[in-house]
Write an enzyme that holds these catalytic residues in place. Structure first.
Site, mmCIF file in Angstrom:
data_model
loop_
_atom_site.group_PDB
_atom_site.id
_atom_site.type_symbol
_atom_site.label_atom_id
_atom_site.label_comp_id
_atom_site.label_asym_id
_atom_site.label_seq_id
_atom_site.Cartn_x
_atom_site.Cartn_y
_atom_site.Cartn_z
ATOM 1 N N CYS A 1 0.830 -1.200 0.000
ATOM 2 C CA CYS A 1 0.000 0.000 0.000
ATOM 3 C C CYS A 1 0.874 1.264 0.000
ATOM 4 C CB CYS A 1 -0.967 -0.020 1.189
ATOM 5 S SG CYS A 1 -2.308 1.188 1.067
ATOM 6 N N HIS B 1 -3.481 -5.286 -0.025
ATOM 7 C CA HIS B 1 -2.994 -5.839 1.242
ATOM 8 C C HIS B 1 -3.181 -7.354 1.279
ATOM 9 C CE1 HIS B 1 -2.365 -2.248 3.940
ATOM 10 N NE2 HIS B 1 -3.011 -1.681 2.934
ATOM 11 N N GLU C 1 -1.909 -9.500 3.236
ATOM 12 C CA GLU C 1 -1.971 -10.009 4.613
ATOM 13 C C GLU C 1 -3.378 -9.947 5.197
ATOM 14 O OE1 GLU C 1 -1.871 -5.648 5.373
ATOM 15 O OE2 GLU C 1 -1.000 -7.000 3.874
#
EC number: 2.4.2.-
Length: 395
Positions: free
Chosen positions: A134, A246, A248
């Site tokens: 990001c 993202h 994760e």
């Protein structure tokens, strides 16, 4: 995936992560998302958090050795850091509208910008493995000479397919399509040409820095991932990648299971590169130590010593007596004394760094010799060597 319990006896590589600052109970606190930390640890590296503290950008050398860097979320990057002729020319009315829509993100944190740009440029200069998520991908692009959209909606316009890049009402659940470029690392990790990615940003890459190649696009044309093809070989310690989404946080609702196996693989490949980079650094250090040791030994072996029949001074005679020399063995002792004096003169010419290296080397050799002698003393045939070995045992 590496199990943490298996790592207790190893010196693990260090991954620097710059924290994000927020206000809590009238005080600032620094934090890093737990998913990032969990994935770094479970992949076999140690996350080292660099606090967003005033002046820390000038103290980054204290965080050495650096084997990898992960930069992730945060506020907007200061536009003045990438401002050029390509600026959008957004009107004051536009900027006011953007501030209302993205109030928290529009707060510029110049100290965090300074810290992260310094770290990113260090990675570019020293080939340190880097993963940008990001904001981290935007920092990487700016550090390499690229630019950003100050606001995607305002600058991309509505002439192309409209893509919603942020949904504050459905923060983690919101997804949009991303088209992956074939034969890129992202394609190999996800093994799909189209994936649905999350999105929490109103800025993004505008002009991609020359060294990078796109890996994925949103339907509106925004770059969702890029990498440096000349710096991507995890097994060789090379990794330079930026992802706008993202991975994760791309998890099934109410579960820790990832939307795609590639989400975790991104971190695992990054840490693979970090581990390989650390190994290369250790090997380079050992080679340098060996070179310095060889130079030290060579400097002594090439020293010219005085002949045995040189006339002695009173001081030299006294030193010979102190060493236990007699008439019969004086020649041998005199050679030893003159060698010792020449060595002392040679030592005085060495730098503190070289002397320190030599001291460390001899301490290590003394420990090895001491341990070997202790083992031999346990054998019956070596009991008569106790006196001869006492020097090493007491080193």
């Amino acid at each position: 995936m590496v199990v943490a319990n298996d790592l207790s006896s190893k010196i693990l590589p260090r991954v620097l992560i710059v924290s994000r600052r927020t206000l809590r109970k009238n005080k600032y606190v620094d934090f890093v998302g737990e998913y990032h930390l969990d994935l770094i640890v479970s992949s076999g590296a140690v996350p080292v958090i660099v606090p967003r503290v005033n002046g820390i950008h000038s103290m980054l050398q204290s965080f050495e050795p650096i084997h990898g860097v992960l930069l992730c979320e945060g506020e907007d990057v200061d536009p003045s850091l990438y401002a050029d002729d390509e600026l959008s020319g957004l009107s004051p009315e536009d900027m006011e509208e953007i501030k209302k829509a993205h109030a928290e993100d529009m707060t510029i944190d110049r100290e965090k910008d300074s810290i992260e740009l310094t770290v990113a440029r260090l990675c570019l200069e020293r080939n340190i493995p880097f993963l940008g998520i990001c904001r981290g991908s935007q920092i990487l692009n700016v550090a390499a000479g690229g630019t950003l959209y100050q606001d995607i909606d305002k600058e991309l316009g509505t002439t192309m397919t409209t893509t919603n890049h942020i949904d504050y009402d459905n923060y983690d659940g919101h997804r949009h399509e991303a088209r992956i470029v074939e034969e890129t690392p992202l394609h190999k990790l996800f093994e799909e040409m189209e994936i649905m990615v999350n999105s929490y940003h109103h800025q993004g890459v505008k002009r991609l820095a020359q060294r990078f190649v796109p890996m994925a696009y949103a339907p509106d044309g925004l770059i969702e991932g890029f990498y440096d093809p000349n710096r991507y070989d995890p097994k060789e310690g090379q990794f330079l990648m930026g992802l706008q989404f993202h991975p994760e946080r791309m998890r099934l609702p109410g579960s820790d299971e990832f939307d795609y196996p590639g989400c975790a693989l991104v971190y695992q490949e990054f840490v693979k590169a970090v581990i390989a980079f650390q190994k290369k650094q250790v090997n380079a250090t050992q080679v340098e130590m060996k070179r310095k040791t060889t130079t030290l030994v060579k400097s002594f072996s090439q020293a010219e010593f005085l002949e045995a029949n040189t006339v002695l001074s009173k001081q030299q005679e006294n030193r010979l007596k102190q060493m236990g020399a007699t008439v019969r063995n004086s020649c041998v002792y005199m050679k030893r004394m003159k060698m010792k004096e020449e060595q002392e003169r040679a030592m005085d010419k060495l730098s503190a760094e070289r002397l320190s290296d030599m001291l460390s080397f001899h301490h290590m050799m003394a420990r090895l010799c001491s341990n070997a002698i202790k083992r031999k003393l346990l054998e019956p045939e070596h009991t008569d060597r106790t006196i001869e070995s006492s020097f090493f045992l007491n080193y």
